[in-house]
Design an enzyme around this catalytic site. Structure first.
Site, PDB file in Angstrom:
ATOM      1  N   ARG A  58       0.893  -1.151  -0.185  1.00 39.92           N
ATOM      2  CA  ARG A  58       0.047   0.106   0.056  1.00 39.92           C
ATOM      3  C   ARG A  58       0.828   1.143   0.067  1.00 39.92           C
ATOM      4  O   ARG A  58       0.537   2.307  -0.594  1.00 39.92           O
ATOM      5  CB  ARG A  58      -0.875  -0.082   1.075  1.00 39.92           C
ATOM      6  N   GLU A  95       4.412  -9.034  15.707  1.00 44.43           N
ATOM      7  CA  GLU A  95       3.559  -9.295  17.137  1.00 44.43           C
ATOM      8  C   GLU A  95       3.962 -10.947  17.193  1.00 44.43           C
ATOM      9  O   GLU A  95       4.235 -11.539  18.402  1.00 44.43           O
ATOM     10  CB  GLU A  95       2.100  -9.228  16.898  1.00 44.43           C
TER      11      GLU A  95
HETATM   12  P1  AMP Z   1       4.259  -1.865  12.110  1.00 47.87           P
HETATM   13  O1  AMP Z   1       5.250  -2.351  11.350  1.00 47.87           O
HETATM   14  O2  AMP Z   1       3.496  -2.504  13.285  1.00 47.87           O
HETATM   15  O3  AMP Z   1       4.289  -0.389  12.262  1.00 47.87           O
HETATM   16  O4  AMP Z   1       3.072  -2.369  10.716  1.00 47.87           O
HETATM   17  C1  AMP Z   1       3.195  -1.418   9.778  1.00 47.87           C
HETATM   18  C2  AMP Z   1       2.594  -2.190   8.495  1.00 47.87           C
HETATM   19  O5  AMP Z   1       1.538  -2.958   8.548  1.00 47.87           O
HETATM   20  C3  AMP Z   1       2.200  -1.167   7.395  1.00 47.87           C
HETATM   21  O6  AMP Z   1       2.822  -1.614   6.280  1.00 47.87           O
HETATM   22  C4  AMP Z   1       0.752  -1.227   7.463  1.00 47.87           C
HETATM   23  O7  AMP Z   1       0.220  -1.380   6.082  1.00 47.87           O
HETATM   24  C5  AMP Z   1       0.396  -2.698   8.193  1.00 47.87           C
HETATM   25  N1  AMP Z   1      -0.682  -2.568   9.155  1.00 47.87           N
HETATM   26  C6  AMP Z   1      -0.145  -2.627  10.601  1.00 47.87           C
HETATM   27  N2  AMP Z   1      -1.504  -2.563  11.219  1.00 47.87           N
HETATM   28  C7  AMP Z   1      -2.240  -2.121  10.297  1.00 47.87           C
HETATM   29  C8  AMP Z   1      -3.597  -1.753  10.709  1.00 47.87           C
HETATM   30  N3  AMP Z   1      -4.353  -1.807  11.912  1.00 47.87           N
HETATM   31  N4  AMP Z   1      -4.518  -1.324   9.672  1.00 47.87           N
HETATM   32  C9  AMP Z   1      -3.985  -1.204   8.291  1.00 47.87           C
HETATM   33  N5  AMP Z   1      -2.508  -1.768   8.091  1.00 47.87           N
HETATM   34  C10 AMP Z   1      -1.962  -2.175   9.181  1.00 47.87           C
END
Ligand code: AMP
Length: 170
Positions: A58, A95
């Site tokens: 995305r 996670e």
């Molecule tokens: P993080 O590494 O935990 O910051 O996760 C970020 C990545 O996971 C990004 O590329 C987001 O597209 C996706 N992502 C994580 N959580 C969500 C969420 N609640 N809604 C949409 N995309 C998410």
């Protein structure tokens, strides 16, 4: 413009307990998409970016039109096994378990001013791994930009010392 009306909450996707921020209504609504791109464009311009690095998949939807507006390059950070040329890899914690991202080893040149772009920051692990990839190739991370920030997860703490911009905060 209140972009939240174009961002849909999808509970329990892709797994139990996650509220997925679905940006497809925003992408489908031209004034909202254009407004979001305009705000991100201002940020990238202000950082005098030479190139944008975006995260599969995305992040690409935002960064490709931005790179075109700014007249600068676009570098994809991809999931393992997708890039055809010589590449470097960074692993990071999810996670549950680990994930990894790769970029082509010749995608960024020494001293290039880079802004990293993604759709959503949750824990910040993905952006942090991308930041490490850019720096391993000698790029300067001038800024990190996201459409949506899940601020209750405090992903910014993983980007301490870097300039971070988000357009919509929850
Ligand atoms: P993080 O590494 O935990 O910051 O996760 C970020 C990545 O996971 C990004 O590329 C987001 O597209 C996706 N992502 C994580 N959580 C969500 C969420 N609640 N809604 C949409 N995309 C998410």
């Amino acid at each position: 413009m209140d972009l939240k009306q174009w961002i849909r909450d999808v509970p329990n996707f892709p797994m139990e307990g996650i509220i997925f921020k679905d940006i497809t209504p925003l992408l489908a609504h031209p004034p909202a998409f254009r407004y979001a791109l305009g705000e991100l464009e201002k940020y990238c311009r202000d950082k005098r970016a030479d190139t944008l690095v975006a995260i599969e998949a995305r992040g690409y939807i935002l960064a490709a039109p931005l790179a075109d507006r700014l007249g600068i390059g676009f570098v994809p950070a991809r999931k393992p096994g997708k890039l055809p040329w010589e590449k470097i890899r960074e692993e990071y914690q999810l996670e549950y378990g680990t994930a990894a991202l790769e970029v082509h080893a010749d995608a960024i040149t020494q001293g290039q001013r880079v802004v990293i772009v993604d759709d959503v920051i949750a824990t910040g692990g993905t952006l942090s791994a991308t930041r490490r990839l850019v720096e391993r190739l000698g790029g300067q991370v001038m800024g990190i930009a996201c459409l949506v920030e899940l601020s209750f997860l405090n992903g910014r703490r993983n980007l301490d010392g870097y300039d971070f911009f988000s357009l919509v905060r929850y």
